[in-house]
Design a protein around this motif. Structure first.
Motif, PDB file in Angstrom:
ATOM      1  N   SER A 459      10.602  -5.545  -8.357  1.00  0.00           N
ATOM      2  CA  SER A 459      11.842  -4.801  -8.574  1.00  0.00           C
ATOM      3  C   SER A 459      12.914  -5.207  -7.570  1.00  0.00           C
ATOM      4  O   SER A 459      13.845  -4.458  -7.317  1.00  0.00           O
ATOM      5  CB  SER A 459      11.583  -3.286  -8.472  1.00  0.00           C
ATOM      6  OG  SER A 459      11.047  -2.948  -7.200  1.00  0.00           O
ATOM      7  N   LEU A 717      11.783  10.217 -11.831  1.00  0.00           N
ATOM      8  CA  LEU A 717      12.030   8.797 -12.066  1.00  0.00           C
ATOM      9  C   LEU A 717      11.385   7.944 -10.985  1.00  0.00           C
ATOM     10  O   LEU A 717      10.783   6.901 -11.264  1.00  0.00           O
ATOM     11  CB  LEU A 717      13.529   8.534 -12.124  1.00  0.00           C
ATOM     12  CG  LEU A 717      14.285   9.094 -13.331  1.00  0.00           C
ATOM     13  CD1 LEU A 717      15.774   8.840 -13.174  1.00  0.00           C
ATOM     14  CD2 LEU A 717      13.776   8.479 -14.616  1.00  0.00           C
ATOM     15  N   GLN A 718      11.506   8.361  -9.723  1.00  0.00           N
ATOM     16  CA  GLN A 718      10.904   7.592  -8.641  1.00  0.00           C
ATOM     17  C   GLN A 718       9.390   7.553  -8.756  1.00  0.00           C
ATOM     18  O   GLN A 718       8.753   6.549  -8.442  1.00  0.00           O
ATOM     19  CB  GLN A 718      11.303   8.193  -7.291  1.00  0.00           C
ATOM     20  CG  GLN A 718      12.764   7.952  -6.920  1.00  0.00           C
ATOM     21  CD  GLN A 718      13.092   8.544  -5.566  1.00  0.00           C
ATOM     22  OE1 GLN A 718      13.147   9.763  -5.401  1.00  0.00           O
ATOM     23  NE2 GLN A 718      13.288   7.695  -4.598  1.00  0.00           N
ATOM     24  N   CYS A 721       8.411   5.258 -12.087  1.00  0.00           N
ATOM     25  CA  CYS A 721       9.029   3.942 -12.324  1.00  0.00           C
ATOM     26  C   CYS A 721       8.069   2.788 -12.081  1.00  0.00           C
ATOM     27  O   CYS A 721       8.451   1.627 -12.210  1.00  0.00           O
ATOM     28  CB  CYS A 721      10.269   3.769 -11.449  1.00  0.00           C
ATOM     29  SG  CYS A 721       9.905   3.573  -9.703  1.00  0.00           S
ATOM     30  N   THR A 722       6.809   3.098 -11.755  1.00  0.00           N
ATOM     31  CA  THR A 722       5.843   2.034 -11.478  1.00  0.00           C
ATOM     32  C   THR A 722       4.845   1.827 -12.610  1.00  0.00           C
ATOM     33  O   THR A 722       4.013   0.928 -12.537  1.00  0.00           O
ATOM     34  CB  THR A 722       5.053   2.360 -10.193  1.00  0.00           C
ATOM     35  OG1 THR A 722       4.434   3.646 -10.333  1.00  0.00           O
ATOM     36  CG2 THR A 722       5.977   2.380  -9.000  1.00  0.00           C
ATOM     37  N   LYS A 726       9.445  -0.637 -13.094  1.00  0.00           N
ATOM     38  CA  LYS A 726      10.852  -0.691 -13.497  1.00  0.00           C
ATOM     39  C   LYS A 726      11.733  -0.725 -12.253  1.00  0.00           C
ATOM     40  O   LYS A 726      11.398  -0.128 -11.233  1.00  0.00           O
ATOM     41  CB  LYS A 726      11.208   0.523 -14.364  1.00  0.00           C
ATOM     42  CG  LYS A 726      10.533   0.524 -15.723  1.00  0.00           C
ATOM     43  CD  LYS A 726      10.822   1.784 -16.489  1.00  0.00           C
ATOM     44  CE  LYS A 726       9.998   2.963 -16.020  1.00  0.00           C
ATOM     45  NZ  LYS A 726       8.565   2.813 -16.319  1.00  0.00           N
ATOM     46  N   LEU A 728      14.731   0.519 -10.181  1.00  0.00           N
ATOM     47  CA  LEU A 728      15.411   1.809 -10.106  1.00  0.00           C
ATOM     48  C   LEU A 728      16.461   1.758  -9.013  1.00  0.00           C
ATOM     49  O   LEU A 728      16.160   1.422  -7.868  1.00  0.00           O
ATOM     50  CB  LEU A 728      14.399   2.926  -9.817  1.00  0.00           C
ATOM     51  CG  LEU A 728      14.951   4.338  -9.674  1.00  0.00           C
ATOM     52  CD1 LEU A 728      15.551   4.823 -10.986  1.00  0.00           C
ATOM     53  CD2 LEU A 728      13.876   5.309  -9.204  1.00  0.00           C
TER      54      LEU A 728
END
Length: 771
Positions: A459, A717-718, A721-722, A726, A728
């Motif tokens: 990322s 989201l945090q 996001c894995t 993704k 972020l």
């Protein structure tokens, strides 16, 4: 003549005596370890610290002998280290670019004096990194330290950066993050893995002797990845970057969710990479490359061999010949041997044939290099390879099939292409969703090449000028750092599953009922699949302004499916074609100027003059993005070896944008314009507080983005996001009452557009060697 005190050049040539032997001013690695009693402490504030009552962690060499032990830091050590790093940042960032570059260059000389000690220590710890490789890193980033304020204007260092790596990560991957962070003026806290801890402590000591400010580089050792999470939780940390296996990276992301600290991960261990041989390749060189990368080099990644059917027999015959003299490869444990045996048995049951250098021993942690011919892309040993010396071999007919096989893996770290047809090589490299492509070569690395892991392989971008920006932020006031916060207790398995209660307007007075907005998915307006809507009221309460749909999981799935369909075609459009679409969107916004200004007025309470000013700034910002489409591209890179290297930006793919509450139209076109200008498709979620301006805007939109209305949490989201990985990016947003807080979207600072543009792309490097 031999007894003369002073010899002339003529005397030396006459006697031809050897000159004095070169003497080393440094001790060996064993002597350095003995000096520390083979028990290494923490490195804080420019010196070794050995706190009392700490657990230790032992490190063994390849033969099982004890190398040394390291201290396991606790929270008190983390606090002391963070405080030292803050002071170190003030001193280090306060130096001129020239003086920072001098320190890094001075380390090159010091490393030369201690190269024997460094090389021996790396061999003992099995942390492969040659002194010459490290010297190349130092020379490259010292020049960027010198030129930071000249070539990277309007950007400032982040502050205290934490660099965390897993136990199986190489020292090179660690220093590829540490050195650019220091070069840009940050202070660094290293949280090394088991094998990289001793060399990292030695380098920290050498850095200090080179003149690095005390506290600018600190090393905290621990027993597991939880130490990295403890460091990230400290309020003084501005940014966390991780390199290593994905499992530890996922754990680190989940442990820091909701804390307000940006984190990026580079899963450089365990990825599956395609090795593609076309019929136009030099088969002898290609097979030599296969043997070297798959069986002779230390395997940090898994390779899958893809061969064009027309040359399969020739490749297989060459593989049998070249593998005849290859020795068995050592495995890490008996459990790895059991996994290899299971994969071999399963492959044979599926019809695969084996090419082995020798017969496999009946037991033990040794296994011969093995090629599994006739593997299927869906086979478990292809999707999740074992840690042994196994190389699956698959075939393809056309170039399109080769690309499909190469993109089959969820990883996108690198690929190796073998062909003498340069057009075919570049076309295939462009189509593969990977960060690095080597043409007629493999595993080549240099700090000048930017490397972005695509898909599930990263990322962030490491290396090159592009890799420097992860350690910088725009110096303009419109880009404040994220405020730190404490995570809340959240059931991630149930978050977002409960639908909001439906609010249905009274049909008895339809003529006076507030307007009901629809979602915008796949180029057309549609109702929410949940059938729920929420009331939108003006500031301070009052009568209902409108009803907005409350999107659910199925709406998100529909939007993602629509975005996936349209994104490849949008990305393939020329930059000028995307620019024309953005210009048309700006004109449409200008035509609806009054209507959108009214929606801002009634929704936010701003005066009409202020609302119209925001709309004017918005279509000017869209015009900026239209002009940006074909202005920033990659190019060729100066590399120290023979050949050529190319780097170019690519679209991320499908991008989700959760809009902020401040400046609802201007912030939207700023983020949206960056995403679609670079070839992405967008799923956009209007702000929960002010959704009406965004919903009014969709009437003049293009089909590359979809608009949903939903409630999402930053912490959620945090945390998620894995899976899959993704990219972020979070933006600072404070309460509306705090007029000086948060991002100022009204500023047209050049670094603001550059930051948005860089957040919307990922980089690809292509290495083309020459004889």
């Amino acid at each position: 003549m031999a007894g003369s005190a002073t010899k002339t050049v003529h005397d030396i040539f006459q006697s031809m005596e050897y000159g004095p032997a070169a003497t080393s001013s440094t001790a060996t690695a064993q002597a350095w370890l003995d000096h520390h009693s083979r028990s290494l402490g923490l490195f804080i504030d420019g010196k070794f610290v050995r706190p009392a009552d700490r657990q230790t962690r032992s490190l063994a060499d390849s033969k099982g002998g004890n190398v040394c032990s390291t201290v396991c830091a606790v929270e008190d050590d983390v606090s002391q280290c963070a405080s030292s790093a803050v002071n170190g940042y003030k001193a280090w960032s306060g130096m001129t670019c020239y003086n920072r570059a001098k320190v890094l260059l001075r380390l090159v000389s010091i490393l030369g004096q201690h190269s024997k000690c460094f090389a021996e220590l790396c061999d003992l710890c099995q942390a492969s990194c040659s002194p010459s490789t490290l010297v190349r890193l130092l020379q490259y980033y010292s020049s960027w330290a010198q030129l930071r304020d000249t070539l990277i204007t309007n950007w400032t260092p982040l502050g205290v950066v934490a660099v965390v790596v897993s136990d199986d990560c190489s020292l090179y991957s660690l220093m590829l993050k540490v050195l650019p962070a220091l070069a840009m003026g940050n202070s660094v806290i290293i949280v090394p893995g088991r094998t990289t801890a001793p060399p990292a402590l030695l380098l920290a000591q050498l850095f200090t002797s080179a003149g690095l400010a005390a506290g600018a580089l600190n090393v905290l050792t621990g027993s597991d990845m939880l130490l990295g999470a403890k460091v990230a939780q400290n309020q003084s940390i501005s940014y966390v970057t991780y390199s290593g296996n994905k499992q530890d990276g996922v754990m680190l992301c989940k442990a820091t969710a909701g804390m307000g600290v940006p984190i990026s991960i580079s899963p450089c261990i365990g990825a599956t990479c395609p090795f593609i041989i076309f019929e136009s390749a030099d088969l002898d060189s290609a097979v030599d490359g296969v043997i070297e990368t798959a069986f002779k080099k230390k395997k940090e990644v898994h390779w899958v061999l893809c061969v064009q059917e027309s040359v399969l027999d020739s490749v297989v015959s060459r593989l049998r010949l070249r593998m005849a003299g290859v020795k068995c490869v050592g495995l890490h444990s008996d459990a790895d041997r059991a996994q290899v045996d299971m994969d071999i048995q399963e492959a044979q049951q599926q019809g695969a044939t084996l090419i082995q250098s020798c017969a496999a021993p009946s037991s033990g942690a040794l296994y011969p290099p093995t090629v599994l011919c006739g593997a299927a892309p869906s086979s478990p040993f292809v999707v999740s390879p074992s840690p042994g010396p196994l190389l699956p071999l698959m075939t393809f007919r056309s170039n399109t099939e080769a690309v499909a096989l190469g993109n089959h893996s969820p990883h996108g770290l690198a690929a190796s292409i073998w062909t003498e047809d340069l057009t075919l090589a570049l076309e295939t490299a462009k189509s593969l969703s990977v960060g690095s492509v080597w043409v007629n070569s493999h595993s080549v690395s240099d700090p000048c090449l930017p490397a972005s892991g695509h898909k599930d392989s990263g990322s962030c971008t490491d290396g090159g000028q592009e890799g420097l920006y992860q350690f910088l932020r725009p110096s303009c006031s419109s880009s404040p750092p994220l405020p730190r916060s404490s995570p809340v207790s959240l059931d991630y398995t149930k978050f977002g599953t409960a639908a909001s209660p439906a609010i249905i307007p009274d049909d008895s007075d339809a003529s006076s009922a507030p307007k009901s907005y629809l979602q915008f998915v796949g180029g057309k307006a549609c109702k929410s699949e949940s059938g729920c809507s929420v009331a939108v009221q003006p500031p301070g309460g009052g009568s209902v302004l409108a009803y907005c749909p409350d999107g659910g999981r199925k709406d998100v799935r529909n939007a993602v499916e629509a975005a996936i369909k349209v994104q490849p075609g949008w990305m393939k459009k020329s930059p000028s074609a995307r620019a024309q679409s953005l210009y048309s969107l700006a004109k449409g916004l200008e035509a609806k100027r009054r209507d959108i200004a009214v929606s801002i007025n009634i929704q936010t309470g701003l005066s009409m003059d202020e609302a119209e000013k925001e709309v004017d700034l918005s279509f000017a910002r869209l015009s900026d993005w239209a002009a940006y489409c074909d202005k920033v591209q990659g190019g060729t890179l100066p590399i120290p070896q023979s050949g050529s290297a190319l780097s170019f930006p690519e679209a991320l793919g499908v991008v989700g944008i959760v809009l902020p509450e401040k400046n609802p139209i201007l912030s939207m076109v700023t983020l949206l314009g960056a995403a679609i200008a670079t070839g992405n498709a967008v799923i956009m979620v209007p702000s929960q507080k002010y959704p009406l301006p965004a919903l009014a805007f969709i009437q003049v939109s293009v089909k590359t983005f979809n608009v949903l209305r939903s409630k999402l949490g930053c912490q959620y989201l945090q945390y998620t996001c894995t899976s899959p990985l993704k990219t972020l990016h979070l933006f600072c947003q404070k309460n509306e009452e705090d007029k000086d807080g948060g991002r100022d979207w009204t500023q047209s600072h050049p670094s603001l557009l550059e930051e948005m543009w860089r957040n919307a792309v990922q980089w690809k490097s292509v290495w083309i060697p020459t004889a």
